[in-house]
Design an enzyme around this catalytic site. Structure first.
Site, PDB file in Angstrom:
ATOM      1  CG  HIS A 136      52.827  43.217  48.775  1.00  0.00           C
ATOM      2  ND1 HIS A 136      53.542  42.101  49.183  1.00  0.00           N
ATOM      3  CD2 HIS A 136      51.816  42.720  48.010  1.00  0.00           C
ATOM      4  CE1 HIS A 136      53.000  41.006  48.690  1.00  0.00           C
ATOM      5  NE2 HIS A 136      51.929  41.345  47.969  1.00  0.00           N
ATOM      6  CD  GLU A 156      55.663  40.360  41.498  1.00  0.00           C
ATOM      7  OE1 GLU A 156      55.999  41.418  42.074  1.00  0.00           O
ATOM      8  OE2 GLU A 156      55.744  39.249  42.022  1.00  0.00           O
ATOM      9  CD  GLN A 190      52.719  41.716  44.531  1.00  0.00           C
ATOM     10  OE1 GLN A 190      51.667  41.471  45.121  1.00  0.00           O
ATOM     11  NE2 GLN A 190      53.719  40.846  44.466  1.00  0.00           N
ATOM     12  CG  HIS A 198      46.872  41.042  47.052  1.00  0.00           C
ATOM     13  ND1 HIS A 198      47.128  41.103  45.696  1.00  0.00           N
ATOM     14  CD2 HIS A 198      48.084  40.935  47.646  1.00  0.00           C
ATOM     15  CE1 HIS A 198      48.435  41.020  45.491  1.00  0.00           C
ATOM     16  NE2 HIS A 198      49.044  40.933  46.667  1.00  0.00           N
ATOM     17  CD  GLU A 226      50.908  37.945  48.830  1.00  0.00           C
ATOM     18  OE1 GLU A 226      50.275  38.695  48.038  1.00  0.00           O
ATOM     19  OE2 GLU A 226      52.136  37.800  48.780  1.00  0.00           O
TER      20      GLU A 226
HETATM   21  C1  V0V Z   1      37.571  37.794  43.901  1.00  0.00           C
HETATM   22  N1  V0V Z   1      36.781  38.266  44.888  1.00  0.00           N
HETATM   23  C2  V0V Z   1      37.447  39.212  45.555  1.00  0.00           C
HETATM   24  C3  V0V Z   1      38.710  39.310  44.912  1.00  0.00           C
HETATM   25  N2  V0V Z   1      38.749  38.403  43.903  1.00  0.00           N
HETATM   26  N3  V0V Z   1      37.110  39.975  46.594  1.00  0.00           N
HETATM   27  C4  V0V Z   1      38.023  40.864  47.032  1.00  0.00           C
HETATM   28  N4  V0V Z   1      39.245  41.023  46.464  1.00  0.00           N
HETATM   29  C5  V0V Z   1      39.625  40.274  45.401  1.00  0.00           C
HETATM   30  N5  V0V Z   1      40.827  40.428  44.854  1.00  0.00           N
HETATM   31  C6  V0V Z   1      35.411  37.862  45.184  1.00  0.00           C
HETATM   32  C7  V0V Z   1      34.556  38.005  43.946  1.00  0.00           C
HETATM   33  O1  V0V Z   1      34.055  39.310  43.837  1.00  0.00           O
HETATM   34  C8  V0V Z   1      33.469  36.981  44.200  1.00  0.00           C
HETATM   35  O2  V0V Z   1      32.505  37.526  45.045  1.00  0.00           O
HETATM   36  C9  V0V Z   1      34.194  35.870  44.927  1.00  0.00           C
HETATM   37  O3  V0V Z   1      35.371  36.479  45.505  1.00  0.00           O
HETATM   38  C10 V0V Z   1      34.642  34.761  44.002  1.00  0.00           C
HETATM   39  O4  V0V Z   1      35.471  35.330  43.000  1.00  0.00           O
HETATM   40  P1  V0V Z   1      35.729  34.699  41.544  1.00  0.00           P
HETATM   41  O5  V0V Z   1      36.810  35.459  40.876  1.00  0.00           O
HETATM   42  O6  V0V Z   1      34.476  34.510  40.825  1.00  0.00           O
HETATM   43  O7  V0V Z   1      36.156  33.262  41.890  1.00  0.00           O
HETATM   44  P2  V0V Z   1      37.371  32.455  42.263  1.00  0.00           P
HETATM   45  O8  V0V Z   1      36.909  31.725  43.473  1.00  0.00           O
HETATM   46  O9  V0V Z   1      37.775  31.711  41.028  1.00  0.00           O
HETATM   47  O10 V0V Z   1      38.614  33.429  42.627  1.00  0.00           O
HETATM   48  C11 V0V Z   1      38.698  34.198  43.779  1.00  0.00           C
HETATM   49  C12 V0V Z   1      39.984  33.852  44.572  1.00  0.00           C
HETATM   50  C13 V0V Z   1      41.161  33.842  43.562  1.00  0.00           C
HETATM   51  C14 V0V Z   1      40.162  34.902  45.647  1.00  0.00           C
HETATM   52  C15 V0V Z   1      39.813  32.477  45.215  1.00  0.00           C
HETATM   53  O11 V0V Z   1      41.250  35.107  42.933  1.00  0.00           O
HETATM   54  C16 V0V Z   1      42.473  33.471  44.192  1.00  0.00           C
HETATM   55  O12 V0V Z   1      42.777  32.296  44.433  1.00  0.00           O
HETATM   56  N6  V0V Z   1      43.372  34.454  44.461  1.00  0.00           N
HETATM   57  C17 V0V Z   1      44.682  34.186  45.052  1.00  0.00           C
HETATM   58  C18 V0V Z   1      45.798  34.275  44.042  1.00  0.00           C
HETATM   59  C19 V0V Z   1      45.987  35.644  43.466  1.00  0.00           C
HETATM   60  O13 V0V Z   1      45.144  36.513  43.593  1.00  0.00           O
HETATM   61  N7  V0V Z   1      47.143  35.862  42.772  1.00  0.00           N
HETATM   62  C20 V0V Z   1      47.486  37.127  42.138  1.00  0.00           C
HETATM   63  C21 V0V Z   1      48.416  37.928  42.990  1.00  0.00           C
HETATM   64  P3  V0V Z   1      30.924  37.376  44.767  1.00  0.00           P
HETATM   65  O14 V0V Z   1      30.699  37.944  43.406  1.00  0.00           O
HETATM   66  O15 V0V Z   1      30.712  35.883  44.827  1.00  0.00           O
HETATM   67  O16 V0V Z   1      30.290  38.122  45.888  1.00  0.00           O
HETATM   68  S1  V0V Z   1      50.012  37.171  42.974  1.00  0.00           S
HETATM   69  C22 V0V Z   1      50.947  37.890  44.238  1.00  0.00           C
HETATM   70  O17 V0V Z   1      50.359  38.712  45.046  1.00  0.00           O
HETATM   71  C23 V0V Z   1      52.288  37.543  44.328  1.00  0.00           C
HETATM   72  C24 V0V Z   1      52.952  36.674  43.316  1.00  0.00           C
HETATM   73  C25 V0V Z   1      53.136  38.068  45.440  1.00  0.00           C
HETATM   74  O18 V0V Z   1      52.675  38.828  46.285  1.00  0.00           O
HETATM   75  O19 V0V Z   1      54.343  37.698  45.488  1.00  0.00           O
HETATM   76 CO    CO Z   2      50.998  40.008  46.559  1.00  0.00          CO
END
Ligand code: V0V
Ligand code: CO
Length: 152
Positions: free
Chosen positions: A19, A55, A72, A96, A146
């Site tokens: 996705h 979602e 998604q 993502h 992911e």
């Molecule tokens: C953050 N950054 C991204 C980003 N989110 N870059 C690209 N795409 C994204 N979606 C960059 C951001 O611009 C910063 O860059 C740096 O990463 C740190 O971001 P932050 O938000 O300040 O800090 P963090 O470290 O608190 O969070 C970033 C991460 C976090 C990626 C670690 O969002 C995470 O753990 N995501 C995984 C969980 C998730 O996204 N869940 C929702 C979907 P600069 O400014 O430092 O250059 S749930 C899902 O998909 C499900 C349930 C499913 O598929 O079933």
């Molecule tokens: Co997802």
């Protein structure tokens, strides 16, 4: 060109695009856009409290391994969630990519061996009982990535 080998095994390589995750403010409005514009229908909808999202999975096409490719649509349920943070910084848009694999833990271990940070030490629960892990966007060319193993 790098001399590093293209990963074909022994670890479990991802086999398909499962996705594309899209951050939105209003799930209902976003669902309606994709229905009206392309005719995509919701196959599944849920709230994932751990991830802080409401979602919807919209099926785009089947794949030859018996899986499918989805959009998604993700609306945040709380302000401190990854999707809320993303929306505050970037507005609505692609959040993502998710690659499908038959064994998410094995895929994550193999990818970690290649120097990419895996954000989840253990797989978490994703949509419809799937197992998911995230890879750090800074190690993936700016793309939050992911890995997903479906429950069926
Ligand atoms: C953050 N950054 C991204 C980003 N989110 N870059 C690209 N795409 C994204 N979606 C960059 C951001 O611009 C910063 O860059 C740096 O990463 C740190 O971001 P932050 O938000 O300040 O800090 P963090 O470290 O608190 O969070 C970033 C991460 C976090 C990626 C670690 O969002 C995470 O753990 N995501 C995984 C969980 C998730 O996204 N869940 C929702 C979907 P600069 O400014 O430092 O250059 S749930 C899902 O998909 C499900 C349930 C499913 O598929 O079933
Ligand atoms: Co997802």
């Amino acid at each position: 060109m790098s001399d590093a080998p293209v990963p074909t095994g022994p670890f479990s390589v991802p086999t398909r695009l499962d996705h594309v995750g899209i951050a939105c403010h209003d799930l209902g409005a976003s669902i309606e856009f994709y229905r009206r514009t392309y005719g995509f229908e919701v196959e599944h909808e849920e709230v994932n409290e751990e991830q802080g999202v409401r979602e919807a999975m919209l099926r785009v096409n089947g794949t030859d391994d018996g899986g499918a490719t989805y959009l998604q649509l993700l609306e945040p349920t709380r302000e401190d969630s990854p999707v809320a943070k993303f929306l505050a910084r970037n507005g609505e848009g692609v959040h993502h990519l998710a690659f499908g694999t038959d064994d998410v833990a094995a895929s994550a271990a193999g990818i970690a061996d290649r120097g990419v940070r895996v954000l989840d030490a253990e797989p978490r629960t994703g949509t419809a009982g799937s197992k998911i892990v995230f890879l750090h966007p800074k190690d993936c060319g700016g793309v939050l990535t992911e890995l997903v193993q479906s429950s069926h």
